[in-house]
Motif scaffolding. Structure first.
Motif, PDB file in Angstrom:
ATOM      1  N   PRO A   1       0.710  -1.291  -0.076  1.00  0.00           N
ATOM      2  CA  PRO A   1      -0.247   0.181   0.106  1.00  0.00           C
ATOM      3  C   PRO A   1       0.855   1.048  -0.012  1.00  0.00           C
ATOM      4  N   PHE A   2       0.347   2.345  -0.660  1.00  0.00           N
ATOM      5  CA  PHE A   2       0.931   3.737  -0.581  1.00  0.00           C
ATOM      6  C   PHE A   2      -0.252   4.567  -0.144  1.00  0.00           C
ATOM      7  N   LEU A   3       0.177   5.613   0.723  1.00  0.00           N
ATOM      8  CA  LEU A   3      -0.983   6.471   0.967  1.00  0.00           C
ATOM      9  C   LEU A   3      -0.285   7.770   1.137  1.00  0.00           C
ATOM     10  N   ALA A   4      -1.426   9.005   0.366  1.00  0.00           N
ATOM     11  CA  ALA A   4      -0.876  10.183   0.159  1.00  0.00           C
ATOM     12  C   ALA A   4      -1.364  10.755   1.643  1.00  0.00           C
ATOM     13  N   SER A   5      -0.926  12.169   1.619  1.00  0.00           N
ATOM     14  CA  SER A   5      -1.079  12.835   2.771  1.00  0.00           C
ATOM     15  C   SER A   5      -2.565  13.313   3.019  1.00  0.00           C
ATOM     16  N   ALA A   6      -2.992  13.364   3.962  1.00  0.00           N
ATOM     17  CA  ALA A   6      -4.357  13.948   4.308  1.00  0.00           C
ATOM     18  C   ALA A   6      -3.941  15.567   4.546  1.00  0.00           C
ATOM     19  N   THR A   7      -4.908  16.481   4.606  1.00  0.00           N
ATOM     20  CA  THR A   7      -4.639  17.888   4.682  1.00  0.00           C
ATOM     21  C   THR A   7      -5.378  18.195   5.816  1.00  0.00           C
ATOM     22  N   LYS A   8      -5.308  19.616   6.265  1.00  0.00           N
ATOM     23  CA  LYS A   8      -6.061  20.106   7.287  1.00  0.00           C
ATOM     24  C   LYS A   8      -7.517  20.349   6.979  1.00  0.00           C
ATOM     25  N   GLU A   9      -7.745  20.562   5.458  1.00  0.00           N
ATOM     26  CA  GLU A   9      -8.909  20.696   4.983  1.00  0.00           C
ATOM     27  C   GLU A   9      -9.672  19.455   4.992  1.00  0.00           C
ATOM     28  N   SER A  10      -8.952  18.347   4.598  1.00  0.00           N
ATOM     29  CA  SER A  10      -9.842  17.179   4.230  1.00  0.00           C
ATOM     30  C   SER A  10      -8.832  15.850   4.769  1.00  0.00           C
ATOM     31  N   ALA A  11      -9.681  15.195   5.493  1.00  0.00           N
ATOM     32  CA  ALA A  11      -9.102  13.881   6.216  1.00  0.00           C
ATOM     33  C   ALA A  11      -9.212  12.686   5.291  1.00  0.00           C
TER      34      ALA A  11
ATOM     35  N   MET B   1      -2.905  20.855  -5.235  1.00  0.00           N
ATOM     36  CA  MET B   1      -3.792  19.783  -5.067  1.00  0.00           C
ATOM     37  C   MET B   1      -4.545  19.946  -3.733  1.00  0.00           C
ATOM     38  N   TRP B   2      -5.964  19.992  -4.137  1.00  0.00           N
ATOM     39  CA  TRP B   2      -7.070  19.778  -2.890  1.00  0.00           C
ATOM     40  C   TRP B   2      -6.915  18.520  -2.049  1.00  0.00           C
ATOM     41  N   HIS B   3      -6.810  17.441  -2.676  1.00  0.00           N
ATOM     42  CA  HIS B   3      -6.298  15.967  -2.098  1.00  0.00           C
ATOM     43  C   HIS B   3      -4.938  15.837  -2.756  1.00  0.00           C
ATOM     44  N   PRO B   4      -3.713  15.673  -1.932  1.00  0.00           N
ATOM     45  CA  PRO B   4      -2.584  15.235  -2.670  1.00  0.00           C
ATOM     46  C   PRO B   4      -2.743  14.002  -3.445  1.00  0.00           C
ATOM     47  N   VAL B   5      -2.155  13.826  -4.358  1.00  0.00           N
ATOM     48  CA  VAL B   5      -1.994  12.726  -5.378  1.00  0.00           C
ATOM     49  C   VAL B   5      -0.982  11.784  -4.815  1.00  0.00           C
ATOM     50  N   CYS B   6      -1.628  10.373  -4.598  1.00  0.00           N
ATOM     51  CA  CYS B   6      -0.669   9.251  -4.187  1.00  0.00           C
ATOM     52  C   CYS B   6       0.068   8.576  -5.601  1.00  0.00           C
ATOM     53  N   ASN B   7       1.201   8.431  -5.767  1.00  0.00           N
ATOM     54  CA  ASN B   7       1.730   8.292  -7.079  1.00  0.00           C
ATOM     55  C   ASN B   7       2.959   7.370  -6.878  1.00  0.00           C
TER      56      ASN B   7
END
Length: 312
Positions: free
Chosen positions: A73-83, A107-113
């Motif tokens: 698995p790979f997980l992008a970061s959560a942000t203060k605006e969106s969990a 990006m509003w939601h960071p891209v998992c790449n």
């Protein structure tokens, strides 16, 4: 397993709302989602709304990987605006991870790449899960521009997710254009429309950026469902993917899409939108399944690579 199945390479994209966990803490929907995914047997899974999955040492992420099988698995970061971060799971039997990027800029939601070497092919395959901004068309257009880095020189790509906007070739779609005067959710009207020639129209700009053709030149990426419908005769590939149960947002729309670089798209064999009672119980979004010929995909990646992966 028959020979045809042995030649398959499958990619699934699915927005499982709030990671299948309800406000009361019930994870029934998550377990049902895992049962559905185990039946689809994806070699690559692109996930959206992995809500709070970074907590407790990414416990839910690793639990999902175990349910899928031999997946990393790979997980992008959560942000203060969106969990609700995005994630990617790759089958280690076919995909050897070599790099990982967490695209946060613009990006509003960071891209998992993650980048992988697929079946030891010399050209890296860039895999990405995306979730474009739900509330601002201008942000979505900027995010789509940012995604063009996935087609940097010496790289092929497959990515997908919740685009929160509609395809730009509306005449090819199976659903009628949205009549916004009939949509009860007026906040959605503002979020999903843009102003054009003094009137509000459906936002299709992100898809036009990603898969539009200009001056006879090929697109940056190919919308795989559109390719399946127009090139492979699979009209059902254009089945709507969202608003499976919500009634205040108008009719079902095809806002969940998988894209690929043109060379990779030529290896596509089919696209399916999975809409069942169990899927509707899990999420308002349907899984999108893209199946490739493994041998054709291997050939698409079997060319002299460029300078290799370059961090964006």
């Amino acid at each position: 397993m028959n020979q045809a199945a042995n030649d398959e390479f499958t990619v699934v994209s699915w927005n499982v709302e709030h990671n299948g966990t309800d406000a009361d803490g019930s994870d029934h929907r998550w377990h049902l989602a895992m049962d559905i995914l185990m039946g689809l047997r994806p070699h690559v899974l692109l996930r959206q709304e992995l809500t709070r999955a970074e907590m407790y040492g990414q416990r839910m992420v690793w639990a999902e990987a175990r349910r899928l099988g031999n997946h990393t698995p790979f997980l992008a970061s959560a942000t203060k605006e969106s969990a609700n971060p995005t994630g990617v799971y790759v089958d280690r039997d076919l995909c050897d991870p070599i790099q990982f990027f967490d695209h946060r800029t613009l990006m509003w939601h960071p891209v998992c790449n993650p980048l992988v070497q697929l079946m030891d092919a010399p050209t890296p395959l860039s895999l990405a899960s995306i979730h474009l901004c739900s509330w601002d068309p201008t942000t979505r257009a900027r995010e789509a521009k940012r995604l063009t880095v996935l087609r940097r020189p010496g790289m092929e790509a497959i990515f997908g997710g919740d685009c929160n906007s509609e395809p730009h070739r509306q005449d090819d779609e199976t659903a009628d254009p949205t009549d916004w005067s009939q949509v009860e959710d007026r906040a959605l009207f503002q979020a999903r429309t843009i102003e054009l020639d003094g009137r509000r129209v459906t936002d299709t700009v992100p898809d036009e950026i990603l898969a539009g053709e200009y001056d006879g030149q090929p697109p940056v990426f190919v919308d795989l469902a559109h390719y399946a419908a127009t090139e492979l005769g699979q009209q059902d590939a254009l089945t709507a993917t969202a608003s499976l149960w919500r009634k205040d947002q108008g009719p079902r729309r095809r806002i969940d899409r998988i894209y690929a670089t043109p060379r990779v798209a030529e290896a596509l064999t089919r696209v399916e939108v999975i809409v069942t009672d169990e899927v509707i119980e899990v999420s308002d979004h349907a899984p999108v399944l893209a199946t490739f010929s493994r041998s054709k995909l291997r050939r698409a990646l079997d060319r002299a690579p460029g300078k290799g992966a370059v961090a964006a």
